[in-house]
Motif scaffolding. Structure first.
Motif, PDB file in Angstrom:
ATOM      1  N   THR A  55       0.826  -1.208   0.000  1.00 16.80           N
ATOM      2  CA  THR A  55       0.000   0.000   0.000  1.00 16.80           C
ATOM      3  C   THR A  55       0.858   1.255   0.000  1.00 16.80           C
ATOM      4  O   THR A  55       0.570   2.238  -0.702  1.00 16.80           O
ATOM      5  CB  THR A  55      -0.936   0.007   1.218  1.00 16.80           C
ATOM      6  N   GLN A  56       1.945   1.248   0.760  1.00 22.45           N
ATOM      7  CA  GLN A  56       2.856   2.394   0.790  1.00 22.45           C
ATOM      8  C   GLN A  56       3.563   2.564  -0.549  1.00 22.45           C
ATOM      9  O   GLN A  56       3.725   3.694  -1.034  1.00 22.45           O
ATOM     10  CB  GLN A  56       3.873   2.208   1.914  1.00 22.45           C
ATOM     11  N   ALA A  57       3.966   1.447  -1.151  1.00 22.06           N
ATOM     12  CA  ALA A  57       4.610   1.507  -2.463  1.00 22.06           C
ATOM     13  C   ALA A  57       3.664   2.084  -3.501  1.00 22.06           C
ATOM     14  O   ALA A  57       4.052   2.926  -4.328  1.00 22.06           O
ATOM     15  CB  ALA A  57       5.078   0.119  -2.881  1.00 22.06           C
ATOM     16  N   GLU A  58       2.405   1.667  -3.474  1.00 18.81           N
ATOM     17  CA  GLU A  58       1.411   2.170  -4.420  1.00 18.81           C
ATOM     18  C   GLU A  58       1.144   3.664  -4.203  1.00 18.81           C
ATOM     19  O   GLU A  58       1.026   4.426  -5.171  1.00 18.81           O
ATOM     20  CB  GLU A  58       0.113   1.379  -4.274  1.00 18.81           C
ATOM     21  N   ALA A  59       1.054   4.080  -2.939  1.00 21.47           N
ATOM     22  CA  ALA A  59       0.792   5.491  -2.644  1.00 21.47           C
ATOM     23  C   ALA A  59       1.919   6.371  -3.172  1.00 21.47           C
ATOM     24  O   ALA A  59       1.676   7.448  -3.735  1.00 21.47           O
ATOM     25  CB  ALA A  59       0.625   5.681  -1.136  1.00 21.47           C
ATOM     26  N   TYR A  60       3.145   5.912  -3.010  1.00 18.50           N
ATOM     27  CA  TYR A  60       4.306   6.660  -3.489  1.00 18.50           C
ATOM     28  C   TYR A  60       4.358   6.692  -5.013  1.00 18.50           C
ATOM     29  O   TYR A  60       4.542   7.756  -5.620  1.00 18.50           O
ATOM     30  CB  TYR A  60       5.563   6.023  -2.919  1.00 18.50           C
ATOM     31  N   LEU A  61       4.150   5.549  -5.648  1.00 18.14           N
ATOM     32  CA  LEU A  61       4.207   5.502  -7.108  1.00 18.14           C
ATOM     33  C   LEU A  61       3.080   6.314  -7.732  1.00 18.14           C
ATOM     34  O   LEU A  61       3.251   6.879  -8.818  1.00 18.14           O
ATOM     35  CB  LEU A  61       4.153   4.051  -7.588  1.00 18.14           C
ATOM     36  N   THR A  62       1.953   6.412  -7.044  1.00 13.74           N
ATOM     37  CA  THR A  62       0.853   7.253  -7.523  1.00 13.74           C
ATOM     38  C   THR A  62       1.292   8.713  -7.618  1.00 13.74           C
ATOM     39  O   THR A  62       0.935   9.422  -8.567  1.00 13.74           O
ATOM     40  CB  THR A  62      -0.363   7.128  -6.586  1.00 13.74           C
ATOM     41  N   LEU A  63       2.110   9.165  -6.660  1.00 14.16           N
ATOM     42  CA  LEU A  63       2.639  10.528  -6.708  1.00 14.16           C
ATOM     43  C   LEU A  63       3.529  10.721  -7.929  1.00 14.16           C
ATOM     44  O   LEU A  63       3.413  11.728  -8.648  1.00 14.16           O
ATOM     45  CB  LEU A  63       3.450  10.818  -5.440  1.00 14.16           C
ATOM     46  N   LEU A  64       4.424   9.765  -8.159  1.00 14.50           N
ATOM     47  CA  LEU A  64       5.337   9.869  -9.303  1.00 14.50           C
ATOM     48  C   LEU A  64       4.575   9.830 -10.623  1.00 14.50           C
ATOM     49  O   LEU A  64       4.891  10.586 -11.551  1.00 14.50           O
ATOM     50  CB  LEU A  64       6.353   8.720  -9.265  1.00 14.50           C
ATOM     51  N   ALA A  65       3.583   8.943 -10.709  1.00 16.23           N
ATOM     52  CA  ALA A  65       2.820   8.808 -11.946  1.00 16.23           C
ATOM     53  C   ALA A  65       2.066  10.090 -12.275  1.00 16.23           C
ATOM     54  O   ALA A  65       2.039  10.537 -13.433  1.00 16.23           O
ATOM     55  CB  ALA A  65       1.854   7.632 -11.838  1.00 16.23           C
ATOM     56  N   ALA A  66       1.470  10.705 -11.262  1.00 15.36           N
ATOM     57  CA  ALA A  66       0.735  11.944 -11.496  1.00 15.36           C
ATOM     58  C   ALA A  66       1.672  13.036 -11.999  1.00 15.36           C
ATOM     59  O   ALA A  66       1.323  13.802 -12.910  1.00 15.36           O
ATOM     60  CB  ALA A  66       0.037  12.388 -10.210  1.00 15.36           C
ATOM     61  N   HIS A  67       2.869  13.118 -11.425  1.00 21.05           N
ATOM     62  CA  HIS A  67       3.826  14.133 -11.871  1.00 21.05           C
ATOM     63  C   HIS A  67       4.302  13.842 -13.286  1.00 21.05           C
ATOM     64  O   HIS A  67       4.403  14.760 -14.114  1.00 21.05           O
ATOM     65  CB  HIS A  67       5.015  14.192 -10.918  1.00 21.05           C
ATOM     66  N   ALA A  68       4.604  12.585 -13.569  1.00 18.17           N
ATOM     67  CA  ALA A  68       5.049  12.212 -14.917  1.00 18.17           C
ATOM     68  C   ALA A  68       3.986  12.539 -15.946  1.00 18.17           C
ATOM     69  O   ALA A  68       4.279  13.078 -17.022  1.00 18.17           O
ATOM     70  CB  ALA A  68       5.409  10.733 -14.960  1.00 18.17           C
ATOM     71  N   HIS A  69       2.732  12.235 -15.623  1.00 19.97           N
ATOM     72  CA  HIS A  69       1.640  12.537 -16.544  1.00 19.97           C
ATOM     73  C   HIS A  69       1.511  14.035 -16.781  1.00 19.97           C
ATOM     74  O   HIS A  69       1.169  14.475 -17.885  1.00 19.97           O
ATOM     75  CB  HIS A  69       0.331  11.964 -16.006  1.00 19.97           C
ATOM     76  N   SER A  70       1.791  14.828 -15.757  1.00 18.02           N
ATOM     77  CA  SER A  70       1.715  16.288 -15.926  1.00 18.02           C
ATOM     78  C   SER A  70       2.778  16.787 -16.892  1.00 18.02           C
ATOM     79  O   SER A  70       2.657  17.889 -17.431  1.00 18.02           O
ATOM     80  CB  SER A  70       1.873  16.993 -14.573  1.00 18.02           C
ATOM     81  N   LYS A  71       3.813  15.965 -17.121  1.00 14.42           N
ATOM     82  CA  LYS A  71       4.869  16.262 -18.086  1.00 14.42           C
ATOM     83  C   LYS A  71       4.655  15.506 -19.392  1.00 14.42           C
ATOM     84  O   LYS A  71       5.549  15.446 -20.243  1.00 14.42           O
ATOM     85  CB  LYS A  71       6.241  15.891 -17.501  1.00 14.42           C
TER      86      LYS A  71
ATOM     87  N   LEU B 222       4.461  12.341 -19.868  1.00 14.31           N
ATOM     88  CA  LEU B 222       5.253  11.113 -19.918  1.00 14.31           C
ATOM     89  C   LEU B 222       4.386   9.934 -19.512  1.00 14.31           C
ATOM     90  O   LEU B 222       3.675   9.978 -18.497  1.00 14.31           O
ATOM     91  CB  LEU B 222       6.441  11.209 -18.953  1.00 14.31           C
ATOM     92  N   ALA B 223       4.434   8.871 -20.289  1.00 14.73           N
ATOM     93  CA  ALA B 223       3.783   7.630 -19.903  1.00 14.73           C
ATOM     94  C   ALA B 223       4.576   6.986 -18.772  1.00 14.73           C
ATOM     95  O   ALA B 223       5.768   7.235 -18.602  1.00 14.73           O
ATOM     96  CB  ALA B 223       3.690   6.687 -21.102  1.00 14.73           C
ATOM     97  N   VAL B 224       3.925   6.137 -18.000  1.00 11.20           N
ATOM     98  CA  VAL B 224       4.560   5.515 -16.843  1.00 11.20           C
ATOM     99  C   VAL B 224       4.445   3.996 -16.947  1.00 11.20           C
ATOM    100  O   VAL B 224       3.349   3.456 -17.113  1.00 11.20           O
ATOM    101  CB  VAL B 224       3.911   5.985 -15.525  1.00 11.20           C
ATOM    102  N   GLY B 225       5.589   3.331 -16.849  1.00 12.25           N
ATOM    103  CA  GLY B 225       5.606   1.876 -16.920  1.00 12.25           C
ATOM    104  C   GLY B 225       5.664   1.247 -15.548  1.00 12.25           C
ATOM    105  O   GLY B 225       6.410   1.698 -14.680  1.00 12.25           O
ATOM    106  N   GLN B 226       4.900   0.205 -15.346  1.00 14.07           N
ATOM    107  CA  GLN B 226       5.031  -0.598 -14.132  1.00 14.07           C
ATOM    108  C   GLN B 226       6.175  -1.572 -14.316  1.00 14.07           C
ATOM    109  O   GLN B 226       6.163  -2.383 -15.239  1.00 14.07           O
ATOM    110  CB  GLN B 226       3.754  -1.385 -13.824  1.00 14.07           C
TER     111      GLN B 226
END
Length: 267
Positions: A162-178, A180-184
């Motif tokens: 759950t902590q890993a997902e919460a953190y990656l959600t932050l990165l994904a949102a920022h990448a999308h704002s640029k 950039l697609a995000v790979g799992q």
């Protein structure tokens, strides 16, 4: 370096295959990212950049490298662990420690894990990694590959999924704002949560070897890039998905041509 378990402009061919998708559940409803073209010839160059082999359409390179001109480029970012030699670049309290105060290390690669246990720490870590993501965007990359999503499995049970997902959600949102697609990267057990986290495609190491490719396909369709490190894994992946997924075999050290251990094979 990726854990083994588990710009510029797109060429005409890649453009024909690439898919631009709107972002769902994001603040900017009209934003969009371009996914890597499915079933494209791929090369994994995180161990060092070199001229891509003929026909390659998609390349992954480390965030410190320049993208390959004319191809679809994915920017590799070690987002959950600390690269060897970079420990002093992090605040001490952002490094995961056990009850005795010892750093928790990914022993395979000698990389300290980052401490994702509180929202404050996740936000502080994400702020630093977001700077790297900005660098990827500025260089002309079209996607990011945040590695070590599964570091919680090597955390001595100090971190949770759950902590890993919460953190990656932050990165994904920022990448999308640029844009950039995000790979799992790997972490097949969390593939079913990809939409909630904001993940667009998968980069799966050894899914052929460990019979996990179908699970990635269930979650991501054909937007899966497969990297195998053995002949048997490549053969299995190719026999099942050679006509639909991007598949490459590399050596474990992802070395460069001319190195004695260099391996690159495809279906």
């Amino acid at each position: 370096m990726s854990r083994l378990t588990r710009r510029l402009l797109v060429t005409a061919a890649a453009t024909a295959l690439a898919v631009t998708v709107p972002l769902l559940n994001r603040n900017s409803a009209d934003a969009a990212v371009t996914l890597p073209p499915a079933h494209a010839k791929f090369d994994y160059q995180i161990g060092g950049a070199y001229t891509p082999p003929a026909g390659v359409q998609v390349v992954t390179r480390d965030r410190t490298a320049a993208p390959a001109a004319g191809l679809y480029n994915i920017c590799y970012v070690n987002a959950f662990q600390v690269q060897p030699g970079e420990q002093n670049q992090w605040a001490s309290d952002l490094l995961l420690r056990d009850a005795e105060g010892n750093l928790v290390i990914d022993e395979d690669w000698g990389e300290p894990l980052l401490d994702l246990r509180t929202a404050d720490k996740r936000n502080r870590i994400a702020a630093k990694v977001d700077g790297w993501i900005d660098g990827c965007a500025a260089k002309g990359y079209q996607a990011i590959e945040p590695d070590n999503y599964d570091s919680y499995t090597r955390s001595k049970k100090l971190l949770t999924a759950t902590q890993a997902e919460a953190y990656l959600t932050l990165l994904a949102a920022h990448a999308h704002s640029k844009s950039l697609a995000v790979g799992q990267k790997n972490t097949v057990e969390l593939a079913g949560h990809r939409q909630a986290v904001g993940l667009d495609f998968a980069v799966a190491e050894e899914c052929g070897q460990y019979d996990e490719c179908a699970d990635y396909v269930d979650a991501f369709g054909n937007n899966v890039i497969v990297i195998e490190y053995t002949d048997s894994g490549r053969r299995k992946a190719c026999s099942q998905y050679g006509g639909t997924l991007s598949i490459v075999q590399r050596d474990v050290d992802v070395s460069v041509p001319g190195d004695s251990g260099y391996v690159r094979k495809t279906c």
